[in-house]
Design an enzyme around this catalytic site. Structure first.
Site, PDB file in Angstrom:
ATOM      1  N   GLY A 157      54.237  24.315  43.639  1.00 55.08           N
ATOM      2  CA  GLY A 157      53.169  24.893  44.088  1.00 55.08           C
ATOM      3  C   GLY A 157      52.036  24.194  44.176  1.00 55.08           C
TER       4      GLY A 157
ATOM      5  N   MET B 211      49.412  24.642  42.105  1.00 55.18           N
ATOM      6  CA  MET B 211      48.920  24.256  40.483  1.00 55.18           C
ATOM      7  C   MET B 211      50.159  23.510  39.615  1.00 55.18           C
ATOM      8  SD  MET B 211      46.432  27.203  39.126  1.00 55.18           S
ATOM      9  CE  MET B 211      46.652  26.443  37.596  1.00 55.18           C
TER      10      MET B 211
ATOM     11  N   LYS C  56      56.969  24.930  33.388  1.00 55.72           N
ATOM     12  CA  LYS C  56      55.794  25.165  34.381  1.00 55.72           C
ATOM     13  C   LYS C  56      55.078  24.105  34.106  1.00 55.72           C
ATOM     14  CE  LYS C  56      52.608  27.695  37.045  1.00 55.72           C
ATOM     15  NZ  LYS C  56      52.265  28.987  37.414  1.00 55.72           N
TER      16      LYS C  56
ATOM     17  N   ASP D 212      48.891  38.384  43.147  1.00 52.83           N
ATOM     18  CA  ASP D 212      49.899  37.609  43.852  1.00 52.83           C
ATOM     19  C   ASP D 212      51.314  38.168  44.001  1.00 52.83           C
ATOM     20  OD1 ASP D 212      50.466  35.370  45.665  1.00 52.83           O
ATOM     21  OD2 ASP D 212      50.643  34.017  44.117  1.00 52.83           O
TER      22      ASP D 212
END
Length: 301
Positions: free
Chosen positions: A10, A12, A33, A138
């Protein structure tokens, strides 16, 4: 940690599947992540990434993807999270792109479980007993995961806002315009009703197979989001129950005052609809449905 494959990338960060190893052969599959290396030198993005980990660490709910720990190595920061063996809501929608739709009871069931997650997050208090004012910002098909056991989970609080946390407003609009409430597109103050709007947009797409708005350019999509534009033509072709139209229409009211007052009230309305006859969908029913659509999720795989 041993990274085994990339799951998604994504703006970030990048999410990987990984194996967490411990003493005496202990192994656990997790998700990692990692903040993109080129952003690791930007204090603003580092702060947002660290704040995401801190924010979600306190959110312990069966329908929220769990965060285990925040770490830093030579490459930068990374978050160790729950690995969800399942599919995203986007993948489920794509599997119905041929024209059939997700059965109405299952679509409403998924939305109700995500609503429970939002109601929980919106109601969190800080250490002083004051509302934290969390807004996800989101809620979209990419950020809803469904486990192979049929349990929907809300993930990616990367741009979530809380009363004590800044956001990305200074860097431009954060979130996906196709699901965005007018006040978010206009940079106005937000509260839990902003997530209710996005949840209504997701439910609309689950029920009809079409998004609430589409445009040829980002500029036009932004204009539509700011104006609260909803294209109801797909809904009108589906012949859905009037009660559902009332619920979804209230979610998608352009003004916050016209929406459900909080995520819990909306969730109760959805559950009254699907369980009005005394029975309705369960995680087991959704599990069987997913296994038929995605063979790799069949029990034992």
């Amino acid at each position: 940690l041993v990274l085994t494959r990339e799951i998604a990338a994504g703006g970030m960060g990048t999410v990987y599947e990984a194996l967490q190893e411990g003493a005496d052969g202990f192994r656990k599959r997790v998700a990692v992540k990692a903040l993109r290396p080129e952003l690791s030198g930007d204090p603003g993005f580092v702060r947002l990434f660290v704040d995401e980990a801190r924010l979600v660490a306190d959110l312990v709910h069966e329908s929220i993807v769990q965060t285990y720990q925040l770490e830093r190595d030579a490459q930068g920061y990374f978050i160790v999270m729950e690995y969800v063996h399942g599919v995203s809501l986007r993948q489920l929608l794509d599997a119905h792109a041929g024209g059939d739709r997700v059965p109405v009871p299952l679509a409403v069931f998924i939305a109700s479980r995500i609503g429970r997650a939002l109601a929980y997050a919106h109601a969190r208090l800080d250490d002083a007993g004051q509302p934290r004012g969390i807004v996800h910002r989101d809620v979209c098909p990419e950020n809803v995961l469904i486990t192979g056991e049929g349990l929907p989970k809300l993930g990616d609080f990367g741009i979530a806002r809380a009363r004590d946390r800044g956001g990305l407003a200074e860097r431009g609009i954060a979130g996906k315009l196709a699901y965005m409430a007018p006040e978010q597109a206009l940079h106005f103050d937000l509260d839990g009703r902003t997530d209710i709007y996005a949840r209504g947009a997701v439910l609309f797409e689950l029920l009809t197979g079409a998004p609430i708005r589409a445009a040829a350019s980002p500029a036009e999509l932004l204009r539509q989001a700011r104006g609260g534009v909803v294209d109801w033509s797909a809904w009108q072709r589906c012949g859905l129950a009037p009660e559902l139209a009332d619920i979804v229409g209230r979610c998608l009211a352009a003004s916050e005052a016209g929406r459900f007052p909080d995520a819990g009230v909306l969730t109760r309305a959805l559950e009254l609809f699907i369980y009005r006859d005394g029975y309705g969908p369960t995680t087991q029913v959704l599990e069987a449905y997913l296994a038929a659509r995605f063979p790799h999720l069949a029990p034992g795989r």
